[in-house]
Design a protein around this motif. Structure first.
Motif, PDB file in Angstrom:
ATOM      1  N   ALA A  88      -9.006 -14.544  -5.332  1.00 40.25           N
ATOM      2  CA  ALA A  88      -8.516 -14.288  -3.980  1.00 40.25           C
ATOM      3  C   ALA A  88      -7.250 -13.422  -4.020  1.00 40.25           C
ATOM      4  CB  ALA A  88      -8.219 -15.604  -3.280  1.00 40.25           C
ATOM      5  N   VAL A  89      -7.190 -12.452  -3.107  1.00 44.24           N
ATOM      6  CA  VAL A  89      -6.027 -11.566  -2.998  1.00 44.24           C
ATOM      7  C   VAL A  89      -5.679 -11.411  -1.523  1.00 44.24           C
ATOM      8  CG1 VAL A  89      -6.487 -10.281  -5.121  1.00 44.24           C
ATOM      9  CG2 VAL A  89      -7.519  -9.529  -2.967  1.00 44.24           C
ATOM     10  N   PRO A  90      -4.434 -11.063  -1.204  1.00 44.02           N
ATOM     11  CA  PRO A  90      -4.058 -10.828   0.194  1.00 44.02           C
ATOM     12  C   PRO A  90      -4.832  -9.660   0.797  1.00 44.02           C
ATOM     13  CG  PRO A  90      -2.123 -11.055  -1.203  1.00 44.02           C
ATOM     14  CD  PRO A  90      -3.292 -10.941  -2.119  1.00 44.02           C
ATOM     15  N   GLU A  91      -4.871  -9.608   2.127  1.00 43.04           N
ATOM     16  CA  GLU A  91      -5.600  -8.543   2.802  1.00 43.04           C
ATOM     17  C   GLU A  91      -4.998  -7.167   2.546  1.00 43.04           C
ATOM     18  OE1 GLU A  91      -5.955  -9.390   6.913  1.00 43.04           O
ATOM     19  OE2 GLU A  91      -7.236 -11.161   6.624  1.00 43.04           O
ATOM     20  N   ASP A  92      -3.681  -7.119   2.284  1.00 33.31           N
ATOM     21  CA  ASP A  92      -3.030  -5.828   2.073  1.00 33.31           C
ATOM     22  C   ASP A  92      -3.020  -5.408   0.595  1.00 33.31           C
ATOM     23  OD1 ASP A  92      -1.312  -7.770   1.212  1.00 33.31           O
ATOM     24  OD2 ASP A  92       0.486  -6.905   2.132  1.00 33.31           O
ATOM     25  N   SER A  93      -3.872  -6.000  -0.212  1.00 30.82           N
ATOM     26  CA  SER A  93      -3.936  -5.630  -1.624  1.00 30.82           C
ATOM     27  C   SER A  93      -4.390  -4.171  -1.765  1.00 30.82           C
ATOM     28  CB  SER A  93      -4.913  -6.535  -2.378  1.00 30.82           C
ATOM     29  OG  SER A  93      -4.443  -7.863  -2.391  1.00 30.82           O
ATOM     30  N   PRO A  94      -3.951  -3.479  -2.798  1.00 32.36           N
ATOM     31  CA  PRO A  94      -4.348  -2.078  -2.973  1.00 32.36           C
ATOM     32  C   PRO A  94      -5.853  -1.945  -3.171  1.00 32.36           C
ATOM     33  CG  PRO A  94      -3.236  -2.912  -4.940  1.00 32.36           C
ATOM     34  CD  PRO A  94      -3.044  -3.939  -3.879  1.00 32.36           C
ATOM     35  N   GLU A  95      -6.424  -0.877  -2.653  1.00 33.31           N
ATOM     36  CA  GLU A  95      -7.842  -0.616  -2.836  1.00 33.31           C
ATOM     37  C   GLU A  95      -8.132  -0.289  -4.300  1.00 33.31           C
ATOM     38  OE1 GLU A  95      -9.183   2.384  -0.207  1.00 33.31           O
ATOM     39  OE2 GLU A  95      -8.557   1.346   1.616  1.00 33.31           O
ATOM     40  N   TYR A  96      -9.301  -0.712  -4.731  1.00 35.11           N
ATOM     41  CA  TYR A  96      -9.664  -0.463  -6.137  1.00 35.11           C
ATOM     42  C   TYR A  96      -9.669   1.028  -6.454  1.00 35.11           C
ATOM     43  CZ  TYR A  96     -14.356   1.247  -5.033  1.00 35.11           C
ATOM     44  OH  TYR A  96     -15.408   2.003  -4.588  1.00 35.11           O
ATOM     45  N   SER A  97      -9.997   1.844  -5.450  1.00 36.65           N
ATOM     46  CA  SER A  97     -10.061   3.291  -5.677  1.00 36.65           C
ATOM     47  C   SER A  97      -8.696   3.882  -6.018  1.00 36.65           C
ATOM     48  CB  SER A  97     -10.635   3.996  -4.442  1.00 36.65           C
ATOM     49  OG  SER A  97      -9.841   3.727  -3.292  1.00 36.65           O
ATOM     50  N   SER A  98      -7.616   3.204  -5.590  1.00 32.27           N
ATOM     51  CA  SER A  98      -6.285   3.737  -5.884  1.00 32.27           C
ATOM     52  C   SER A  98      -6.006   3.711  -7.391  1.00 32.27           C
ATOM     53  CB  SER A  98      -5.216   2.933  -5.133  1.00 32.27           C
ATOM     54  OG  SER A  98      -5.154   1.598  -5.611  1.00 32.27           O
ATOM     55  N   PHE A  99      -6.594   2.744  -8.087  1.00 29.49           N
ATOM     56  CA  PHE A  99      -6.427   2.682  -9.542  1.00 29.49           C
ATOM     57  C   PHE A  99      -7.348   3.678 -10.244  1.00 29.49           C
ATOM     58  CE2 PHE A  99      -5.247  -1.739  -8.213  1.00 29.49           C
ATOM     59  CZ  PHE A  99      -3.892  -1.620  -8.484  1.00 29.49           C
TER      60      PHE A  99
END
Length: 476
Positions: free
Chosen positions: A93-104
């Motif tokens: 589980a991660v917060p809703e404002d977690s970075p998108e996987y595409s950013s990595f």
């Protein structure tokens, strides 16, 4: 009777990887331990996502320092773990404002990576069409006669080539040019001094341009992620003066320690230029690319775009082809990408603020912090790769700059990148050192003495003089 054709049996594939040594085995065990620790033990003042990022960060530190697995393997492992642990595609589980996987994943095609791609292809083309050796043969002519003058010429040529080629390729090229020079010298100290001049100049010259060495790209990538754009020409204005000062100081040190006054060298070196159509086209594209890089402020075309257009031009004109692309230093590009992704993860999860909160940096003052970080970069880059040291330190330094008055993010990122390129005291410190050591002309003691003096003097000038110079020049 029909003939039956049989294919020869393929030889069994042999694993050429050497067995893990004691250092690597310890590194793997320690990496697992430091990775699991923040996941199993509650870390005060750090949320669960931050704890996961701390696990990835500690894992990267151990693996990059011990090289238990290849550096590039650690880089892609960092990206993979960030996607699985802290992105919007995380398994937990991660917060809703977690970075998108595409950013990595975007780190693998970061504009800085494209800039380096163009630089690498031009450097490989220079070797393919013998531009590097011919330039070296032409440029060394005015420096023949005195051994001390010849060493200066070798260092200047090496530094110039290293500004646009990889340090390793430059060193290999210059040692090919150096063979007749070494043969004209008496054995002992003079040969050691001449052999040492090449890796020193290659390491120092690499700081001069954004494409000169991976730490420069790592710093530019971190700055770009934070919203700071440093042009090709601006980097050169910041780094070339330091490069020239260190180069001159290193030459003086080498001739004092190794090259006696009055020793002469008589060389007869000729250049044989390729003049076929592809070679001429390559010369034109390479020259145009370098000119466009250095005049970015005049035409407004980003150096990253120019680097990509160079790749397009070289491939479309068939001066370079797919096989040339395959021979590029892709592990270096992916290593830089891993550093960019690590910095993105450290910043987006708040881990940078937590780490910086462990120390009272603000009580040190901006200058003290700059000195500490510069020396830390120098020390670490002597025992681990320059790229690994930059990958670990620059993300933290960028976060540090936001919380201390008078400390500019551009200053600390550039200082760290340049300091990490000055680690050259051991054969393992950098590939150019290893090449020089392999000649048998250089002892570890001579390399250590020279590298420590050049590194310390360069870092002192870097942290105490250059920021003031940059401010006076309006570069910050």
């Amino acid at each position: 009777m029909p003939q039956v054709r049989t294919r020869p049996a393929r030889p069994a594939r042999q694993d050429r990887r050497p067995p893990l040594g004691r250092k690597e085995r310890i590194g793997l065990v320690l990496a697992v331990v430091v990775f699991l620790a923040p996941l199993l033990v509650d870390v005060p003042d750090l949320d669960p996502v931050g704890e996961r990022m701390l696990s990835v960060f500690l894992l990267a530190i151990v693996l990059w320092v011990t090289e238990a697995i290849p550096l590039v393997a650690t880089a892609v492992l960092v990206i993979g773990l960030e996607i699985l642990l802290v992105s919007d595609q995380a398994l937990l589980a991660v917060p809703e404002d977690s970075p998108e996987y595409s950013s990595f994943l975007e780190a693998l095609a970061n504009p800085v990576i494209i800039l380096f791609l163009g630089g690498f292809l031009i450097a490989d083309g220079a070797a393919k069409y013998h531009l590097d050796r011919n330039l070296a043969a032409v440029l060394i002519r005015p420096f023949t006669g005195s051994a001390r003058t010849t060493v200066l010429g070798l260092m200047v040529i090496t530094a110039l080539l290293s500004m646009f080629m990889s340090n390793t390729a430059t060193t290999a090229t210059m040692f090919a040019v150096l063979i007749p020079i070494l043969g004209a010298l008496p054995q002992g100290r003079p040969r050691a001094g001449v052999a040492l001049s090449i890796p020193v100049a290659a390491n120092v010259g690499g700081i001069g341009t954004p494409v000169g060495t991976p730490p420069n790209a790592i710093a530019l990538g971190a700055l770009a992620e934070a919203g700071y754009h440093i042009s090709f020409a601006q980097w050169m204005l910041m780094a070339v003066p330091l490069m020239l000062v260190i180069l001159l100081a290193a030459w003086l040190l080498l001739i004092i320690l190794f090259i006696p006054r009055g020793l002469g060298i008589d060389l007869d070196m000729t250049a044989s230029w390729d003049t076929d159509r592809k070679a001429v086209i390559f010369y034109a594209i390479a020259a145009a690319t370098i000119i466009l890089w250095m005049t970015e402020n005049l035409h407004g075309l980003s150096a990253n775009v120019v680097g990509f257009l160079a790749v397009v031009a070289l491939l479309v004109t068939q001066v370079m082809d797919g096989s040339d692309l395959g021979r590029l230093s892709w592990p270096v590009l992916w290593l830089v990408a891993g550093g960019i992704a690590l910095g993105d993860g450290v910043g987006s999860t708040g881990l940078d603020a937590w780490i910086l909160g462990l120390f009272r940096w603000e009580s040190m003052g901006a200058l003290v912090v700059l000195i500490v970080m510069g020396l830390l970069g120098l020390v670490m880059s002597n025992v681990i790769s320059h790229s690994a040291a930059s990958n670990l330190l620059i993300p933290l330094a960028m976060g540090l700059a936001t919380g201390i008055g008078g400390l500019d993010p551009v200053t600390i990122a550039v200082v760290l990148a340049l300091a990490c390129s000055l680690g050259m005291s051991l054969p393992i410190s950098t590939p150019p050192n290893a090449i020089a050591y392999a000649t048998g002309e250089v002892s570890t003691a001579d390399m250590a003495r020279t590298g420590i003096i050049v590194g310390l003097v360069g870092t002192v000038v870097l942290v105490l003089v250059m920021p003031t110079f940059w401010s006076l020049m309006g570069l910050l």
